[in-house]
Design an enzyme around this catalytic site. Structure first.
Site, PDB file in Angstrom:
ATOM      1  N   HIS A 117     -26.836  56.381 -64.946  1.00  0.00           N
ATOM      2  CA  HIS A 117     -25.975  56.013 -63.823  1.00  0.00           C
ATOM      3  C   HIS A 117     -26.156  56.971 -62.649  1.00  0.00           C
ATOM      4  O   HIS A 117     -26.009  56.587 -61.494  1.00  0.00           O
ATOM      5  CB  HIS A 117     -24.502  55.940 -64.253  1.00  0.00           C
ATOM      6  CG  HIS A 117     -23.959  57.227 -64.790  1.00  0.00           C
ATOM      7  ND1 HIS A 117     -24.289  57.710 -66.023  1.00  0.00           N
ATOM      8  CD2 HIS A 117     -23.111  58.129 -64.248  1.00  0.00           C
ATOM      9  CE1 HIS A 117     -23.645  58.857 -66.230  1.00  0.00           C
ATOM     10  NE2 HIS A 117     -22.932  59.131 -65.157  1.00  0.00           N
TER      11      HIS A 117
ATOM     12  N   CYS B 274     -13.347  26.365 -60.547  1.00  0.00           N
ATOM     13  CA  CYS B 274     -12.297  25.978 -61.493  1.00  0.00           C
ATOM     14  C   CYS B 274     -11.609  24.674 -61.076  1.00  0.00           C
ATOM     15  O   CYS B 274     -10.742  24.161 -61.782  1.00  0.00           O
ATOM     16  CB  CYS B 274     -11.266  27.090 -61.580  1.00  0.00           C
ATOM     17  SG  CYS B 274     -10.589  27.521 -59.968  1.00  0.00           S
TER      18      CYS B 274
ATOM     19  N   LYS C 256      -8.163  98.829 -49.799  1.00  0.00           N
ATOM     20  CA  LYS C 256      -6.948  98.006 -49.800  1.00  0.00           C
ATOM     21  C   LYS C 256      -5.783  98.750 -49.134  1.00  0.00           C
ATOM     22  O   LYS C 256      -5.516  99.916 -49.475  1.00  0.00           O
ATOM     23  CB  LYS C 256      -6.588  97.659 -51.247  1.00  0.00           C
ATOM     24  CG  LYS C 256      -5.371  96.796 -51.371  1.00  0.00           C
ATOM     25  CD  LYS C 256      -5.053  96.498 -52.828  1.00  0.00           C
ATOM     26  CE  LYS C 256      -3.697  95.831 -52.914  1.00  0.00           C
ATOM     27  NZ  LYS C 256      -3.263  95.668 -54.297  1.00  0.00           N
TER      28      LYS C 256
END
Ligand code: PMT
Length: 442
Positions: A116, A199, A330
């Site tokens: 796929h 149908c 930091k």
């Protein structure tokens, strides 16, 4: 839908991959310096490939003639069928018509290992005709239970559905709701006709005329090559302006918009350079991707790619300001503070990437975006002029369901000639519409 003629023999972009390749999700930690990643190599077949999906319906016999029309228009046609489709017209018939193997079973030991995915990547256009109510409703909800529906979920090619079913099945709220979902995702529905149905009932549900189905499919695959030979730069995502090693200023841009534009442009044959801020998105197939962190890095990368491009599309949410200094360690609560315990940040302006590059754009067609929370159109018109853009795509980002991080958006296309409002559409569909405009301008 543009009414272009098919261009099956156009040269291919050198950036298309030789073999379809599964995308690898990217790590969230991005390099700080711009780095060219995965310049892709040639090339897809010169002839556009239309993948025709066949589902179980009495109108299936008409698919044989649709295939003939597509072939006459220059397409290579491959067929993927549901098991019910094969009970109406055999796979052998389609194999003889297309001179290609027909994909039917979920696992086919004679074909590629992930069938796929290879089918999905080969397709320039995926037409499902006839499309039953069953398949239509499955597609709307992402059900992938046979090779056809799995391929539809996996493909990035434009999807066209030509439904055929009983009138009550067509009118059923479930089907109508599914149609709405599919349209919003950019799927093109080739409306069935009203008339006498197999149908015996009368009403909508007859497969659209086969020449109409072929014509719309041909227009789509003409579009699938309409950027061949063109070079396009796209900026996408947010930039990050580091304050210290663990904190930054940024925006909620996911990159979805810019990646959709880059992917669509590459699919249509363009050689695409995508300069992207940090995102969770995998590299779009067939694009040259440069991942960057800050606005300054994005500027350097965009500047390097800008010269000579046919179009540049600036969809990135670039931070206008950055901290004047980036603290190396930091920042702690007990250091770097003012006497009163507060932290003062000084922000300095980043370069305006769009305005700077577009000031010297030559013949490059330049598209900017405008993310606004109020006076959207007035701001967009101002940006059109001050940023030297040919087109501004304006969006109202005050609505949390649109704009940043969403799958859909509603925009205004603002040019010197006027303003055009879009419907609420998927960002994939937005990319398609935007590139139609770029093609028209080029
Ligand atoms: O990524 P998504 O989650 O899909 O979200 C999409 C989006 C909301 C980010 C997108 O639709 C959008 O609006 N992008 C532009 C965001 C923005 O920064 O707009 P702006 O009005 O601040 O900037 C105007 C234009 O100048 C933009 O084209 C921007 O890329 C550009 N710019 C801005 C500042 C700067 N320093 N350099 C720039 O190039």
């Amino acid at each position: 839908m543009p009414s272009k003629q098919p261009q099956p023999q156009q040269p291919q972009s050198p950036s298309r991959p030789q073999q379809p390749q599964a995308q690898q999700p990217q790590s969230q930690s991005r390099p700080q310096q711009p780095q060219a990643q995965q310049a892709q190599s040639p090339s897809r077949p010169q002839q556009p490939t239309v993948l025709v999906g066949v589902t179980g319906c009495i109108a299936t016999y008409k698919t044989c003639e649709i295939i003939r029309l597509l072939q006459k228009a220059g397409a290579r046609v491959k067929v993927v069928m549901t098991p019910m489709g094969a009970s109406f017209v055999t796979a052998e018939t389609f194999k003889a018509l297309t001179r290609e193997p027909v994909a039917l079973e979920p696992i086919d030991s004679h074909s590629a290992p992930i069938h796929h995915i290879t089918l999905a990547q080969e397709a320039d256009v995926f037409l499902i005709a006839p499309c039953t109510a069953n398949t239509l409703n499955k597609l709307a909800h992402g059900v992938a239970d046979n090779l056809l529906t799995t391929t539809a979920l996996a493909t990035e090619a434009p999807l066209l559905l030509a439904p055929a079913m009983n009138v009550h099945m067509w009118r059923d709220p479930c089907t109508q709701e599914s149609l709405g979902l599919l349209r919003a995702r950019g799927v093109q529905i080739i409306e069935p006709e009203a008339g006498l149905l197999a149908c015996g009932e009368v009403g909508e549900g007859r497969l659209a005329p086969i020449d109409q189905i072929a014509e719309k499919t041909v227009a789509e695959f003409a579009r699938a090559r309409d950027l061949a030979g063109k070079r396009i730069l796209v900026t996408a995502g947010a930039t990050r302006e580091q304050l210290d090693p663990v904190r930054y200023l940024s925006s909620p841009s996911s990159g979805i918009t810019g990646y959709a534009i880059a992917q669509e442009a590459a699919r249509r044959g363009a050689e695409v350079t995508l300069v992207s801020g940090p995102t969770n998105l995998p590299d779009p197939f067939g694009c040259r991707v440069q991942r960057v962190g800050s606005a300054l890095e994005m500027f350097v990368a965009a500047q390097g790619a800008f010269a000579g491009v046919d179009a540049a599309i600036f969809s990135a949410a670039v931070a206008d300001f950055r901290p004047e200094t980036r603290v190396e360690r930091k920042i702690k609560k007990d250091t770097n503070l003012d006497a009163d315990g507060s932290l003062t940040l000084k922000l300095v302006q980043n370069p305006d990437i769009l305005a700077t590059l577009a000031a010297d754009k030559g013949s490059t067609y330049v598209v900017g975006f405008a993310a606004e929370t109020n006076d959207v159109l007035a701001a967009a018109r101002k940006k059109l002029a001050t940023k030297h853009a040919d087109l501004i795509v304006a969006n109202d980002v005050s609505n949390p369901a649109l704009g940043f991080g969403s799958t859909h958006n509603k925009v205004w296309f603002v040019t010197a000639q006027g303003t055009e409002e879009s419907a609420l559409i998927s960002k994939t569909a937005l990319a398609r519409v935007l590139l139609d405009k770029v093609v028209a301008a080029l």
